[in-house]
Structure formats: structure tokens, C-alpha cells
Design a protein around this motif. Structure first.
Motif, short mmCIF file in Angstrom:
data_model
loop_
_atom_site.label_atom_id
_atom_site.label_comp_id
_atom_site.label_asym_id
_atom_site.label_seq_id
_atom_site.Cartn_x
_atom_site.Cartn_y
_atom_site.Cartn_z
N ILE A 133 1.90 -35.02 -30.07
CA ILE A 133 1.29 -36.29 -29.66
C ILE A 133 0.19 -36.03 -28.63
O ILE A 133 -0.93 -36.57 -28.72
CB ILE A 133 2.36 -37.24 -29.08
CG1 ILE A 133 3.33 -37.68 -30.18
CG2 ILE A 133 1.70 -38.46 -28.45
CD1 ILE A 133 4.55 -38.42 -29.65
N LEU A 134 0.50 -35.18 -27.65
CA LEU A 134 -0.47 -34.90 -26.59
C LEU A 134 -1.69 -34.18 -27.15
O LEU A 134 -2.84 -34.46 -26.75
CB LEU A 134 0.19 -34.05 -25.50
CG LEU A 134 1.26 -34.77 -24.67
CD1 LEU A 134 1.97 -33.78 -23.75
CD2 LEU A 134 0.65 -35.90 -23.85
N GLU A 135 -1.48 -33.25 -28.06
CA GLU A 135 -2.61 -32.54 -28.66
C GLU A 135 -3.49 -33.49 -29.46
O GLU A 135 -4.73 -33.38 -29.44
CB GLU A 135 -2.10 -31.41 -29.55
CG GLU A 135 -1.51 -30.24 -28.76
CD GLU A 135 -0.91 -29.18 -29.67
OE1 GLU A 135 -0.73 -29.47 -30.88
OE2 GLU A 135 -0.61 -28.07 -29.19
N THR A 136 -2.84 -34.41 -30.16
CA THR A 136 -3.61 -35.39 -30.94
C THR A 136 -4.47 -36.25 -30.02
O THR A 136 -5.67 -36.47 -30.29
CB THR A 136 -2.66 -36.28 -31.76
OG1 THR A 136 -1.91 -35.45 -32.67
CG2 THR A 136 -3.43 -37.32 -32.55
N LEU A 137 -3.88 -36.75 -28.92
CA LEU A 137 -4.63 -37.56 -27.96
C LEU A 137 -5.78 -36.77 -27.34
O LEU A 137 -6.90 -37.26 -27.23
CB LEU A 137 -3.69 -38.07 -26.86
CG LEU A 137 -2.80 -39.25 -27.19
CD1 LEU A 137 -1.78 -39.49 -26.08
CD2 LEU A 137 -3.64 -40.51 -27.41
N ALA A 186 -5.83 -46.40 -24.61
CA ALA A 186 -4.95 -47.51 -24.97
C ALA A 186 -4.95 -47.75 -26.48
O ALA A 186 -3.90 -47.99 -27.09
CB ALA A 186 -5.39 -48.78 -24.23
N ALA A 187 -6.13 -47.66 -27.08
CA ALA A 187 -6.23 -47.87 -28.53
C ALA A 187 -5.48 -46.78 -29.29
O ALA A 187 -4.79 -47.06 -30.29
CB ALA A 187 -7.69 -47.92 -28.94
N ARG A 188 -5.62 -45.54 -28.85
CA ARG A 188 -4.92 -44.44 -29.51
C ARG A 188 -3.41 -44.59 -29.37
O ARG A 188 -2.65 -44.35 -30.32
CB ARG A 188 -5.37 -43.10 -28.92
CG ARG A 188 -6.85 -42.77 -29.11
CD ARG A 188 -7.23 -42.67 -30.57
NE ARG A 188 -8.61 -42.18 -30.74
CZ ARG A 188 -9.23 -42.13 -31.91
NH1 ARG A 188 -8.63 -42.54 -33.00
NH2 ARG A 188 -10.48 -41.69 -31.98
N LEU A 189 -2.98 -44.98 -28.18
CA LEU A 189 -1.53 -45.16 -27.96
C LEU A 189 -0.98 -46.29 -28.82
O LEU A 189 0.15 -46.22 -29.32
CB LEU A 189 -1.25 -45.45 -26.48
CG LEU A 189 -1.45 -44.26 -25.53
CD1 LEU A 189 -1.27 -44.72 -24.09
CD2 LEU A 189 -0.46 -43.14 -25.85
N GLU A 190 -1.78 -47.33 -29.00
CA GLU A 190 -1.32 -48.44 -29.84
C GLU A 190 -1.10 -47.98 -31.27
O GLU A 190 -0.26 -48.53 -32.00
CB GLU A 190 -2.35 -49.57 -29.78
CG GLU A 190 -1.85 -50.85 -30.44
CD GLU A 190 -2.86 -51.98 -30.35
OE1 GLU A 190 -2.47 -53.11 -30.02
OE2 GLU A 190 -4.07 -51.71 -30.63
#
Length: 320
Positions: A133-137, A186-190
Motif C-alpha cells: 500500500i505504501l509503495e503504491t501511494l 486523500a483521493a488515493r486513500l479513498e
């Protein structure tokens, strides 16, 4: 008259004894001659050997005796070696038996280790999912904002926006040109959170989260260097975390509706001031690294294996 007769008689006796001894001597010599004649008749030239052959035989005999003695000594020496080696062999057998016992114990340990503990395996998969998840962000933010200073923490549990990446020095209000960064986060986390949380916006499927991992908390953390007082740094870090949180939820209000396994919102804030440095504050570079905002992901860690099935059911059904 009588005296003459007595002398004559004595002389006759002495003469008779002499004759007898002479006869015996002659007889003995005769017997010896007979024996000599017999042995002479038995003598044969073929029964004799030459001096040279005799000495050769004697030498061979002596050599054989010496060899026999040497062989006897060698046998004695070998017997001693065999005795020592027998003791050594017995000792080695004991050592081999002990080694086999230890091998059996280790094989048993290996056999048990091949049976993965379900709880440990689940936690390992969850840690791997967090890293993904962190790498994707991070990769997505690098594409959108190439000059942004963002890295993954050494523990692989947080994204770090270091230095003056989001805030000016001593200021708790986001830079004008960095509000877009926070809104993009925020958009990525959503997009990501529905697959790892519960609540009304939950949207799990096996393709996005095959390990059935669930996020316990998504924490926005503020940190400062050691300049200033501890209280002022604590207030500053908390204000920065709150500013980031407010900007994110203003952009994507649904972020507060993503819940963890205990039905609590996963999004939260924390300010630590100067209490959690990751580098020394003795250099300008170290201070710049310590001035940061961390977006930390904390995965839920079940305490018992039977909770894993409950997590799976909750993700599949959407219960929180």
C-alpha cells in the motif's frame, strides 16, 4: 712254615684279581670295537653336508628366528593398536549415537517449523500488504509531484514527508502549493481503503486484498526538530497533523467513514513534537529529516488464530 703259605696265598689272590680286570678291559674294548664297526658300517657319504651349506642353513635358521621375533613384536604392537582402536571405535559409536539423537531432534523441529502458525502467517501477510500500500501511494505521488520529498520509513510502516515538504519552518498552515499534495493523498486513500476496512464504504474483494488484511489505524503524525521549547514543538506538530487531517477530510469527507475491526474510524491524528527523532538534531541535515509529517498505517493484529476467520467473515459480509 705257616707264614710262607700265607704269603703265597695272598699273591695268588692278587694275581687272580688282576686277571679279572684285564679280562673286563679287553671285553669292554671288544664291545667298543664292535660298536665302532657297526657305526662305520652305517656311515654314508650322502649323510654329510658341506661346511658352506651348513653355514648357509644356520644363517637361514638365525634369520628365520629373527623374523619370527620381529613378527611376534609386530603382532604385539598391532594387538595394542587394535585394543586402542577398539576403545576409540566404541567412543565414536557413542558419539555417533548422540549425533543421531540430536539430528532426530532437529528434524522434529524442522518438521514442526514446516507447519506454519496461522497467526504468524497472517501477520506476515498483513505486513507485506502494508508495504505494498505504501509503495503504491509513494509511486503515485512521485508521478503526480516529481519534486516531492516522500520516502517509506525504515520500518516499512509509514510515508514520510520530510523537511519543508508540506509546511514552512515554524508554520502549521499547509503551503499553498502543497494543498494539492494532501488532497491527492486523500483521493488515493479513498480508492485504497475500501478493500482494507469495514463500514458503509467497505468494498473488499480477493483481487485487491487476498490476505484478508485489515487496517487498524491510518495515523497522521506531526514531528519537529529540537529547536524551540518542547511545549511549543508539541503544539506545532499537533497543529500540522490537524491541518493535514482537515484538508484531507474537507477534500474527501468519506474518509472518516472507513472503520477498523472494532468499528472505529481508521483516520486519526497525533503530534509528537521533538520526542521521536529519527536522526540526530546536531546537524542541519538531521533537523531537516526530523521535521516531518508521517502517514502511518497500523495493521490489525489478532491475538488468537480464531480471530482470523472472524476478520475474513467481516470483510466478506461487510460487518464492522
Amino acid at each position: 712254615m705257616r707264614g710262607g703259605i700265607r704269603v703265597q696265598h695272598q699273591e695268588e689272590e692278587e694275581e687272580s684279581a688282576f686277571v679279572s680286570m684285564t679280562d673286563m678291559t679287553v671285553s669292554f674294548l671288544f664291545v667298543v670295537m664292535l660298536l665302532l664297526a657297526f657305526f662305520a658300517s652305517q656311515y654314508s657319504e650322502s649323510d654329510t653336508v658341506s661346511r658352506t651349506l651348513y653355514e648357509e642353513v644356520i644363517a637361514q635358521r638365525d634369520s628365520a628366528r629373527q623374523q619370527i621375533e620381529e613378527l611376534r613384536n609386530l603382532v604385539t604392537e598391532k594387538e595394542k593398536i587394535i585394543e586402542v582402536q577398539s576403545t576409540l571405535v566404541e567412543k565414536l559409536r557413542d558419539e555417533i549415537a548422540e549425533l543421531k539423537r540430536k539430528i532426530a531432534e532437529l528434524e522434529e523441529v524442522i518438521a514442526k517449523s514446516k507447519k506454519p502458525d496461522p497467526l504468524e502467517a497472517y501477520l506476515t501477510r498483513s505486513a507485506a500488504e502494508r508495504r505494498r500500500i505504501l509503495e503504491t501511494l509513494r509511486d503515485q505521488l512521485k508521478v503526480d509531484f516529481p519534486d516531492l520529498e516522500v520516502v517509506i520509513s525504515e520500518e516499512s510502516d509509514a510515508l514520510r514527508f520530510q523537511g519543508e515538504g508540506l509546511f514552512d519552518r515554524g508554520v502549521s498552515t499547509l503551503k499553498a502549493d502543497r494543498r494539492a499534495v494532501v488532497e491527492k493523498i486523500a483521493a488515493r486513500l479513498e480508492q485504497i481503503l475500501p478493500c482494507y476496512t469495514l463500514g458503509q464504504n467497505k468494498n473488499w474483494n480477493v483481487e485487491c486484498n487476498p490476505s484478508f488484511s485489515i487496517i487498524e489505524a491510518l495515523q497522521i503524525e506531526g514531528h519537529t526538530d529540537s529547536d524551540g521549547t518542547p511545549d511549543s514543538n508539541l503544539n506545532l506538530s499537533t497543529a500540522r497533523a490537524n491541518s493535514t487531517f482537515t484538508t484531507m477530510t474537507a477534500s474527501k469527507p468519506d474518509l472518516v467513514d472507513f472503520h477498523n475491526f472494532r468499528n472505529q474510524p481508521v483516520l486519526s491524528v497525533a503530534g509528537y513534537g521533538q520526542m521521536r527523532p529519527i536522526r540526530t538534531n546536531d546537524t542541519p541535515e538531521g533537523k531537516a529529516t526530523n521535521r516531518r509529517v508521517d502517514l502511518r498505517i497500523i495493521m490489525y493484529s489478532p491475538s488468537r488464530s480464531d480471530e482470523i476467520e472472524r476478520i475474513r467473515e467481516s470483510l466478506e459480509k461487510g460487518d464492522g
